[in-house]
Write an enzyme that holds these catalytic residues in place. Structure first.
Site, PDB file in Angstrom:
ATOM      1  N   GLU A 118      -4.477  32.127 -23.179  1.00  0.00           N
ATOM      2  CA  GLU A 118      -4.856  32.757 -24.450  1.00  0.00           C
ATOM      3  C   GLU A 118      -5.239  34.196 -24.165  1.00  0.00           C
ATOM      4  OE1 GLU A 118      -8.013  30.420 -26.125  1.00  0.00           O
ATOM      5  OE2 GLU A 118      -6.781  28.588 -26.157  1.00  0.00           O
ATOM      6  N   THR A 172       6.017  31.003 -22.613  1.00  0.00           N
ATOM      7  CA  THR A 172       7.382  31.219 -22.130  1.00  0.00           C
ATOM      8  C   THR A 172       8.279  30.154 -22.759  1.00  0.00           C
ATOM      9  OG1 THR A 172       6.456  32.039 -20.080  1.00  0.00           O
ATOM     10  CG2 THR A 172       8.796  31.470 -20.042  1.00  0.00           C
ATOM     11  N   GLN A 188      20.082  52.088  12.258  1.00  0.00           N
ATOM     12  CA  GLN A 188      19.084  51.114  12.708  1.00  0.00           C
ATOM     13  C   GLN A 188      17.944  50.917  11.716  1.00  0.00           C
ATOM     14  OE1 GLN A 188      17.852  52.034  16.710  1.00  0.00           O
ATOM     15  NE2 GLN A 188      19.615  51.009  17.589  1.00  0.00           N
ATOM     16  N   THR A 208      -1.916  18.761  -1.672  1.00  0.00           N
ATOM     17  CA  THR A 208      -1.022  19.239  -2.726  1.00  0.00           C
ATOM     18  C   THR A 208      -1.384  20.620  -3.274  1.00  0.00           C
ATOM     19  OG1 THR A 208      -0.121  17.130  -3.412  1.00  0.00           O
ATOM     20  CG2 THR A 208      -0.410  18.752  -5.146  1.00  0.00           C
ATOM     21  N   GLY A 261      18.892  56.279  -4.311  1.00  0.00           N
ATOM     22  CA  GLY A 261      18.805  56.800  -5.687  1.00  0.00           C
ATOM     23  C   GLY A 261      19.507  55.886  -6.681  1.00  0.00           C
ATOM     24  N   GLU A 292       1.814  31.589 -13.745  1.00  0.00           N
ATOM     25  CA  GLU A 292       1.460  30.290 -13.122  1.00  0.00           C
ATOM     26  C   GLU A 292       0.345  30.437 -12.093  1.00  0.00           C
ATOM     27  OE1 GLU A 292       4.306  27.199 -12.552  1.00  0.00           O
ATOM     28  OE2 GLU A 292       5.629  28.039 -14.074  1.00  0.00           O
ATOM     29  N   THR A 306      -2.274  33.901 -10.932  1.00  0.00           N
ATOM     30  CA  THR A 306      -2.084  35.129 -10.153  1.00  0.00           C
ATOM     31  C   THR A 306      -2.188  34.796  -8.663  1.00  0.00           C
ATOM     32  OG1 THR A 306      -4.444  35.607 -10.081  1.00  0.00           O
ATOM     33  CG2 THR A 306      -3.210  36.530 -11.947  1.00  0.00           C
TER      34      THR A 306
HETATM   35  N1  CAA Z   1      -6.009  18.684  -9.651  1.00  0.00           N
HETATM   36  C1  CAA Z   1      -6.851  17.857 -10.331  1.00  0.00           C
HETATM   37  N2  CAA Z   1      -8.050  18.248 -10.774  1.00  0.00           N
HETATM   38  C2  CAA Z   1      -8.431  19.503 -10.503  1.00  0.00           C
HETATM   39  C3  CAA Z   1      -7.631  20.412  -9.800  1.00  0.00           C
HETATM   40  C4  CAA Z   1      -6.371  19.950  -9.372  1.00  0.00           C
HETATM   41  N3  CAA Z   1      -5.543  20.746  -8.693  1.00  0.00           N
HETATM   42  N4  CAA Z   1      -8.260  21.594  -9.693  1.00  0.00           N
HETATM   43  C5  CAA Z   1      -9.441  21.434 -10.309  1.00  0.00           C
HETATM   44  N5  CAA Z   1      -9.535  20.176 -10.799  1.00  0.00           N
HETATM   45  C6  CAA Z   1     -10.674  19.581 -11.510  1.00  0.00           C
HETATM   46  C7  CAA Z   1     -11.901  19.587 -10.625  1.00  0.00           C
HETATM   47  O1  CAA Z   1     -11.953  18.435  -9.823  1.00  0.00           O
HETATM   48  C8  CAA Z   1     -13.024  19.598 -11.637  1.00  0.00           C
HETATM   49  O2  CAA Z   1     -13.171  18.297 -12.146  1.00  0.00           O
HETATM   50  P1  CAA Z   1     -14.643  17.703 -12.579  1.00  0.00           P
HETATM   51  O3  CAA Z   1     -15.107  18.573 -13.721  1.00  0.00           O
HETATM   52  O4  CAA Z   1     -14.357  16.309 -12.976  1.00  0.00           O
HETATM   53  O5  CAA Z   1     -15.496  17.871 -11.359  1.00  0.00           O
HETATM   54  C9  CAA Z   1     -12.443  20.469 -12.757  1.00  0.00           C
HETATM   55  O6  CAA Z   1     -11.017  20.383 -12.642  1.00  0.00           O
HETATM   56  C10 CAA Z   1     -12.890  21.908 -12.684  1.00  0.00           C
HETATM   57  O7  CAA Z   1     -12.460  22.410 -11.420  1.00  0.00           O
HETATM   58  P2  CAA Z   1     -12.929  23.830 -10.837  1.00  0.00           P
HETATM   59  O8  CAA Z   1     -14.420  23.899 -10.867  1.00  0.00           O
HETATM   60  O9  CAA Z   1     -12.238  24.026  -9.555  1.00  0.00           O
HETATM   61  O10 CAA Z   1     -12.353  24.819 -11.936  1.00  0.00           O
HETATM   62  P3  CAA Z   1     -12.509  26.391 -12.080  1.00  0.00           P
HETATM   63  O11 CAA Z   1     -12.953  26.700 -13.449  1.00  0.00           O
HETATM   64  O12 CAA Z   1     -13.273  26.942 -10.932  1.00  0.00           O
HETATM   65  O13 CAA Z   1     -10.991  26.926 -12.070  1.00  0.00           O
HETATM   66  C11 CAA Z   1      -8.869  27.577 -11.182  1.00  0.00           C
HETATM   67  C12 CAA Z   1     -10.052  26.571 -11.185  1.00  0.00           C
HETATM   68  C13 CAA Z   1      -8.092  27.156  -9.963  1.00  0.00           C
HETATM   69  C14 CAA Z   1      -9.305  29.013 -11.074  1.00  0.00           C
HETATM   70  C15 CAA Z   1      -8.049  27.363 -12.485  1.00  0.00           C
HETATM   71  O14 CAA Z   1      -8.736  27.858 -13.602  1.00  0.00           O
HETATM   72  C16 CAA Z   1      -6.679  28.011 -12.399  1.00  0.00           C
HETATM   73  O15 CAA Z   1      -5.766  27.448 -11.800  1.00  0.00           O
HETATM   74  N6  CAA Z   1      -6.519  29.193 -13.054  1.00  0.00           N
HETATM   75  C17 CAA Z   1      -5.196  29.810 -13.159  1.00  0.00           C
HETATM   76  C18 CAA Z   1      -4.566  29.425 -14.444  1.00  0.00           C
HETATM   77  C19 CAA Z   1      -3.082  29.536 -14.395  1.00  0.00           C
HETATM   78  O16 CAA Z   1      -2.448  29.244 -13.390  1.00  0.00           O
HETATM   79  N7  CAA Z   1      -2.512  29.923 -15.521  1.00  0.00           N
HETATM   80  C20 CAA Z   1      -1.078  29.991 -15.599  1.00  0.00           C
HETATM   81  C21 CAA Z   1      -0.618  29.710 -16.997  1.00  0.00           C
HETATM   82  S1  CAA Z   1       0.959  29.027 -17.067  1.00  0.00           S
HETATM   83  C22 CAA Z   1       2.068  30.267 -16.878  1.00  0.00           C
HETATM   84  O17 CAA Z   1       1.771  31.344 -16.499  1.00  0.00           O
HETATM   85  C23 CAA Z   1       3.461  29.803 -17.033  1.00  0.00           C
HETATM   86  C24 CAA Z   1       4.460  30.740 -17.564  1.00  0.00           C
HETATM   87  O18 CAA Z   1       4.277  31.576 -18.397  1.00  0.00           O
HETATM   88  C25 CAA Z   1       5.827  30.545 -17.073  1.00  0.00           C
END
Ligand code: CAA
Length: 419
Positions: free
Chosen positions: A128, A159, A281, A315, A343, A366, A368
């Site tokens: 968002e 997307t 080279q 993973t 160029g 997906e 940064t």
């Molecule tokens: N698998 C399962 N659960 C997970 C997890 C994972 N990989 N990562 C975190 N969790 C769970 C945690 O276990 C935790 O669970 P509980 O509340 O039950 O304890 C919960 O999620 C919160 O986890 P964190 O405290 O680690 O979360 P955070 O707020 O610190 O954020 C972050 C983690 C990795 C920064 C996440 O916010 C993130 O990945 N941000 C990036 C967002 C992103 O990738 N956006 C891309 C949008 S899509 C796009 O760009 C596509 C396009 O256009 C083509």
């Protein structure tokens, strides 16, 4: 942790089909659709006819069950010809994964077979205006009303928006909960109140639409909430990104290979000082570095795809490492490819400028690459527990200042990010 990389006959067959489509339907029209900012429906039809949308869908839901390694190979082939078309394809997997990881059996049977047949495209609505890297900071709200959820708010950077028929939309369903705030809800194209608004004018990947999606009291049946109960959305989003990141990484490998191939051809043709510039080279060094980096990225991506597929406990780390490394490589290789073209590389008459423009977004979407590094570092800190036996080798004087795990934990919420 190393993982076996095994290319099944089906995986090889799908990659070969993707290469054929890329050469026939994608590469020749890449420049046209880039200029027009239009979707290449002809290539999408060819992808559907070849059964490539089945790649990421299990057999029981109409797919081929070829899996994530095959998805990486197919995406790589398509992206080699046009990185934008690579994401136009791979984003269908990103949009389908929330249903696959969190959906009920009935939901999987309801939505996935039409995706596998290539009849319906999918989009993933997480980001968002004020929630990019901080994916939990969403504002789009869904409230219960009888047998329905009513969704209101705006999503950014969807997307495939407009082209897609099915949207996995992450909404706040319980604003008072900390850990169960978010749920994913499927919204189908044509639902009253759902609309595609601003179509972004992008630097690269211009053949795939990236839009704002607006939800104006969109009513969807409760059966559209992904899973058995609300509150699982953030977990499903994270699991989805773990599955999808090797796909973006594969897109980057394709983009890097595509740029390298063009630079190689150009360097062998272009003459300066009486010889092809590939005889010099310094140009050779650039080409050799580009080739090494691209291959290193490729095998990291394959290993990550195979590891994620096998359900490895590593993973998230593997997916993040592949995404971060391969997309940084794509940017570096595309930059050097422009340099080899000199160029001419700066001119849009030549195909290499597009590779350069297309590469930048790979380091941003997906997650940064700053976020990927944060994910990797968090895992490394957890792994310290398995390395206790090495403590004995650290001199006593520095043991007293050992605060690694605590220090990183404290910086989690203040990570510096770009989006
Ligand atoms: N698998 C399962 N659960 C997970 C997890 C994972 N990989 N990562 C975190 N969790 C769970 C945690 O276990 C935790 O669970 P509980 O509340 O039950 O304890 C919960 O999620 C919160 O986890 P964190 O405290 O680690 O979360 P955070 O707020 O610190 O954020 C972050 C983690 C990795 C920064 C996440 O916010 C993130 O990945 N941000 C990036 C967002 C992103 O990738 N956006 C891309 C949008 S899509 C796009 O760009 C596509 C396009 O256009 C083509």
């Amino acid at each position: 942790m190393p993982h076996d990389i095994h290319f099944s006959p089906l995986c090889n067959e799908l990659a070969a089909k993707a290469r054929e489509i890329a050469d026939k339907h994608v590469r020749p029209l890449a420049s046209k659709y880039d200029k027009l900012q239009e979707y290449n429906f002809d290539a999408a039809r060819a992808v559907a006819a070849a059964g490539l949308f089945k790649t990421f869908i299990p057999k029981e839901y109409g797919g081929s069950g070829a899996g994530l390694l095959a998805l990486a190979r197919v995406t790589e082939e398509l992206a080699k010809a046009d990185s934008g078309f690579g994401v136009a394809f791979a984003v269908n997997a990103l949009g389908s994964f929330p249903i696959l990881v969190g959906g009920t059996e009935a939901q999987k049977q309801r939505w996935l077979p039409s995706v596998a047949r290539g009849e319906k495209m999918v989009a993933f609505c997480l980001s968002e205006k004020f929630a990019g890297s901080d994916a939990s900071g969403l504002a789009v709200r869904a409230v219960e009303d009888g047998d329905h959820w009513v969704i209101s708010g705006e999503k950014k950077w969807t997307t495939n928006g407009g082209v897609a028929d099915i949207y996995s939309v992450f909404c706040v369903t319980d604003p008072n909960s900390k850990s169960r705030r978010i749920s994913a809800i499927v919204v189908e194209k044509g639902t009253p109140g759902f609309s595609v608004k601003k179509v972004e004018n992008k630097m690269g990947i211009r053949c795939v639409p990236v839009v704002e999606t607006h939800f104006d009291n969109v009513r969807v049946p409760k059966a559209n909430l992904i899973g058995e109960r609300p509150g699982m959305g953030f977990k499903h989003a994270m699991q989805t990104l773990d599955l999808a990141r090797p796909g973006v990484a594969a897109q980057a490998v394709g983009a890097a290979q595509g740029a390298l191939d063009l630079a190689n051809v150009y360097a062998n043709r272009r003459q300066q000082f009486g010889v092809p510039i590939s005889n010099h080279q310094m140009v050779q060094k650039m080409l050799a570095d580009m080739a090494m980096k691209t291959d290193a990225a490729r095998w990291l991506v394959y290993a990550a795809a195979a590891g994620v597929e096998s359900g490895s406990p590593m993973t998230s780390k593997m997916a993040a490492m592949a995404k971060c490394f391969a997309t940084d490589v794509a940017m570096e290789v595309a930059t050097d490819a422009v340099q080899v073209f000199g160029g001419y590389g700066f001119m849009e008459d030549y195909p290499i400028a597009k590779y350069f423009r297309d590469a930048k977004i790979l380091q941003i979407y997906e997650g940064t690459n700053q976020i990927q590094r944060m994910v990797i570092a968090r895992h490394l800190i957890k792994e310290v527990a398995d390395l206790e036996h090495l403590q004995a080798y650290i001199p006593q004087e520095t043991q007293q200042t050992y605060t690694g795990a605590a220090a990183i934990t404290q910086t989690r919420s203040t990570a510096s990010t770009a989006s």
